[in-house]
Design an enzyme around this catalytic site. Structure first.
Site, PDB file in Angstrom:
ATOM      1  CG  ASN A 155      -1.940  -1.108   0.847  1.00  0.00           C
ATOM      2  OD1 ASN A 155      -2.516  -1.946   0.177  1.00  0.00           O
ATOM      3  ND2 ASN A 155      -2.795  -1.079   2.290  1.00  0.00           N
ATOM      4  NE  ARG A 198      -8.275  -1.951  -9.481  1.00  0.00           N
ATOM      5  CZ  ARG A 198      -7.102  -1.483 -10.003  1.00  0.00           C
ATOM      6  NH1 ARG A 198      -6.424  -1.788 -10.508  1.00  0.00           N
ATOM      7  NH2 ARG A 198      -6.965  -0.087  -9.457  1.00  0.00           N
ATOM      8  NE  ARG A 257     -10.380  -0.694   1.983  1.00  0.00           N
ATOM      9  CZ  ARG A 257     -10.855  -0.493   0.774  1.00  0.00           C
ATOM     10  NH1 ARG A 257     -11.859  -1.321   0.235  1.00  0.00           N
ATOM     11  NH2 ARG A 257     -10.358  -0.322  -0.365  1.00  0.00           N
ATOM     12  CG  HIS A 304     -14.858   2.341 -10.351  1.00  0.00           C
ATOM     13  ND1 HIS A 304     -15.407   2.071  -9.427  1.00  0.00           N
ATOM     14  CD2 HIS A 304     -14.176   2.098 -10.080  1.00  0.00           C
ATOM     15  CE1 HIS A 304     -15.217   1.874  -8.390  1.00  0.00           C
ATOM     16  NE2 HIS A 304     -13.543   1.806  -8.488  1.00  0.00           N
ATOM     17  CE1 TYR A 344      -9.028  -7.507  -2.338  1.00  0.00           C
ATOM     18  CE2 TYR A 344     -10.738  -5.595  -4.033  1.00  0.00           C
ATOM     19  CZ  TYR A 344      -9.104  -6.026  -3.167  1.00  0.00           C
ATOM     20  OH  TYR A 344      -8.117  -5.232  -3.817  1.00  0.00           O
ATOM     21  NE  ARG A 384      -2.781   5.852 -10.254  1.00  0.00           N
ATOM     22  CZ  ARG A 384      -2.342   7.108 -10.913  1.00  0.00           C
ATOM     23  NH1 ARG A 384      -0.629   7.197 -11.002  1.00  0.00           N
ATOM     24  NH2 ARG A 384      -3.089   8.449 -11.108  1.00  0.00           N
ATOM     25  CG  HIS A 418     -14.313  -3.843  -2.961  1.00  0.00           C
ATOM     26  ND1 HIS A 418     -14.894  -3.837  -4.173  1.00  0.00           N
ATOM     27  CD2 HIS A 418     -13.172  -2.253  -3.576  1.00  0.00           C
ATOM     28  CE1 HIS A 418     -14.335  -3.136  -4.488  1.00  0.00           C
ATOM     29  NE2 HIS A 418     -13.446  -2.498  -4.349  1.00  0.00           N
TER      30      HIS A 418
END
Length: 656
Positions: free
Chosen positions: A93, A417, A606, A477, A510, A447, A634
């Site tokens: 991260n 993704r 989160r 998205h 997730y 990204r 998520h």
């Protein structure tokens, strides 16, 4: 481009596996997640210690989020190998934070940007505050590794050793292995008048080496890269004893420089800016522009160099000069330079030191494998909750059945993704090969997944799938799939919309929601949404969907204001929101107004949250909580009571 949909009437979910994600403001959830109040204490002297702004800083709050990740490694209640994994996650991260956020701030300074953000912090002050906050976090990580993790691993029979700890027979083994499997991969690169300073790749571990000829005074520099293509820890055969590859190479440098004296060695690791400047909106070819940015990212400026404590000053000055980095870009560490290498240790097959295995349950209404998924959806909407309910038995099944069903004539899907083990790309390819109309909207600007998405896009195009690489000026998205079947009554559409990516790997860790429906109003909206993503439609009004940037933000502010208007002492207003992060200034100001009107607001965020909770006269009715634990929280869920006597009759939205 994101989307949110209200909960339709009659929404159903199988009762199995729906473990709550939150267990109060302080405590532990049934999923093993710790719930804590935000924001975390701010170190004295940082810009956020000044309460003059009603907003918290995004980047400093993100660092507090990552500190909560680190807390999972420190917490002895977390299984041992999962603690090791959290150390690796924390470090990964932080790598991305430096590549994206610190890189972006550096670029702002180079462009002469000095203006302050809504939280009253300039780029220069923020960079200083980031360093001030990161340094103790890095020290805390090193202390946890040295004082807690290493001894606990040893007690569990797992030994992370220094090279000098090996026995004579183990030394012979490792030296034989080094010469056979490592030495051929190493390429020492000298720096002298005939050899330029070598390119140092992003996030790679290197050894800066000073050598000299016996009897000579002249010192020469060379760089040796630690191979990234092999395990970073060598395991003594038949044991649970490990030595770091970096140290093995360091202790065998004589084989690379025969006849030379090794004077000094400095391990180092660089992080490069990933916030590359490019005019995506004006690009003639989006795919070509993203590919060019990926090439530029490889050679972007260095924004951080990690070194071990007490590194050789002369060698450090040389590297700093060649890499054009400033003293504030240097970060000393202890124990390891690349804590991400601990992922190898975390993956050891030792169930006693891992979370108990969890296999998602098949949703109750999808248990009958003899019934097709479409007949189940026709009987009523199906809501699924991952990973408690199986992604494979629901979402993957939906697309696989659509690909093989002769009645299906069209499949459209967004891919933000996906993964190497993805069931979706092969299914879409098979559907195209069977003559169905198939369209995929692939977001190239996800990204650090750009290269993978380009690869998937080309494979799909080669199979005859209609591929669109996002929407100019927007990031796609939305997570949605549309299936059109030819049935006795005519064409009927089926939709899946979720909060999570179409990624089989992350779906196991997730926490996300997904809705299957054939509600005509929702399906018609999704058809219009795909037309706007793949064609030139200027559709901005939808019946059921809230689509960003057209209507989502505007509608959420209206819902907040509606809650204020409906608030009464005997029937108080209530808002509960679960999201990844909160930054938008207008939405935050609307929440402040609602709090001042007496509406009780719970925000479960989160990551970072720029709203400042609990301030008298501003946000005393707002609580902010964060959940960090085994599963990555998520899902995006929005609740407004809307003046209903029964709170359960309020309005619910889920989104991506």
């Amino acid at each position: 481009m994101s989307s949110a949909i209200p909960k339709p009437e009659g929404m159903q979910s199988g009762p199995e596996g729906n473990v709550p994600a939150i267990a109060g403001t302080i405590g532990t959830s049934p999923s093993g997640s710790a719930a804590t109040t935000l924001p975390a204490p701010i170190p004295t002297g940082t810009p956020e210690a000044d309460m003059s702004s009603p907003f918290l800083n995004r980047d400093l709050q993100w660092l507090e989020f990552n500190d909560r990740v680190l807390s999972q490694a420190v917490d002895e209640r977390t299984p041992l190998l999962e603690r090791v994994r959290f150390l690796a996650i924390f470090s990964s991260n932080l790598d991305e934070f430096f590549m994206k956020r610190v890189g972006g701030l550096r670029r702002q300074l180079e462009a002469g940007v000095t203006s302050v953000t809504p939280d009253n912090i300039s780029p220069t002050a923020l960079l200083s505050a980031i360093r001030q906050r990161v340094l103790p976090m890095v020290q805390r990580k090193a202390t946890c590794y040295r004082s807690q993790i290493i001894p606990a691993l040893r007690d569990a029979g797992i030994h992370l050793l220094n090279y000098s700890d090996l026995s004579k027979s183990e030394l012979r083994q490792v030296q034989d292995w080094f010469m056979k499997d490592v030495f051929p991969l190493l390429t020492p690169l000298a720096v002298d008048p005939g050899h330029r300073f070598p390119f140092i790749s992003n996030l790679s571990v290197s050894l800066g080496v000073i050598v000299r000829r016996p009897g000579a005074t002249e010192q020469l520099f060379a760089r040796v890269k630690v191979p990234e293509s092999m395990p970073q820890w060598w395991q003594v055969p038949g044991t649970m004893r490990f030595v770091l590859l970096q140290e093995i190479i360091e202790r065998n440098l004589g084989a690379l420089f025969p006849g030379m004296e090794i004077v000094k060695v400095l391990p180092f690791r660089v992080t490069r800016n990933a916030d590359i400047e490019g005019d995506i909106d004006d690009a003639e070819d989006l795919l070509e522009e993203i590919q060019q940015q990926l090439r530029e990212r490889r050679f972007a400026p260095v924004v951080r160099m990690q070194i071990m404590k007490k590194s050789n000053r002369r060698l450090l000055e040389f590297l700093s000069s060649e890499l054009e980095i400033r003293p504030d870009d240097l970060y000393e560490t202890e124990g390891l330079i690349n804590f991400r290498s601990l992922e190898q240790i975390a993956n050891l097959d030792l169930p006693a030191h891992r979370f108990k295995p969890w296999t998602g349950l098949t949703p109750l209404r999808l248990k009958d494998r003899h019934r097709d998924v479409f007949s189940v959806i026709r009987q009523g909407d199906v809501l699924v909750h991952h990973p408690y309910e199986s992604f494979e038995a629901s979402v993957e099944r939906f697309i696989k059945e659509a690909a093989n069903d002769p009645a299906v004539v069209c499949i459209k899907q967004t891919l933000y993704r996906t993964s190497g083990e993805s069931a979706f790309v092969p299914a879409l390819i098979r559907a195209a090969e069977l003559g169905k109309q198939v369209a995929a909207v692939i977001e190239l600007r996800a990204r650090f997944d750009e290269a993978k998405n380009i690869e998937w896009g080309m494979k799909l195009e080669d199979a005859g799938v209609h591929v669109t690489y996002g929407v100019m000026g927007l990031k796609t998205h939305a997570k949605t799939a549309l299936v059109v079947r030819r049935e006795a009554e005519g064409l009927r559409s089926y939709v899946h919309m979720g909060s999570g990516n179409y990624n089989s790997g992350t779906a196991r860790v997730y926490e996300d929601l997904g809705l299957f429906t054939c509600d005509p109003a929702i399906c018609d909206d999704v058809i219009d949404l795909f037309n706007s993503m793949t064609g030139r439609s200027r559709q901005s009004e939808y019946t059921k969907l809230l689509v960003a940037p057209h209507s989502m933000k505007k509608r959420f502010i209206e819902l907040i204001e509606r809650e204020m208007a409906a608030h009464r002492p005997d029937n108080p207003g209530r808002i509960v929101v679960k999201i990844n992060q909160l930054q938008d200034q207008e939405v935050t100001e609307a929440l402040y107004r609602a709090s001042q009107a007496g509406v009780k607001i719970d925000l479960i965020v989160r990551g970072f949250c720029t709203l400042r909770p609990g301030v008298a006269g501003l946000s005393e009715n707002i609580r902010v909580m964060s959940v960090i634990g085994r599963f990555l929280e998520h899902s995006r869920i929005y609740y407004f009571r809307n003046g209903k006597d029964d709170p359960k009759e309020g309005d619910f939205y889920i989104g991506s």
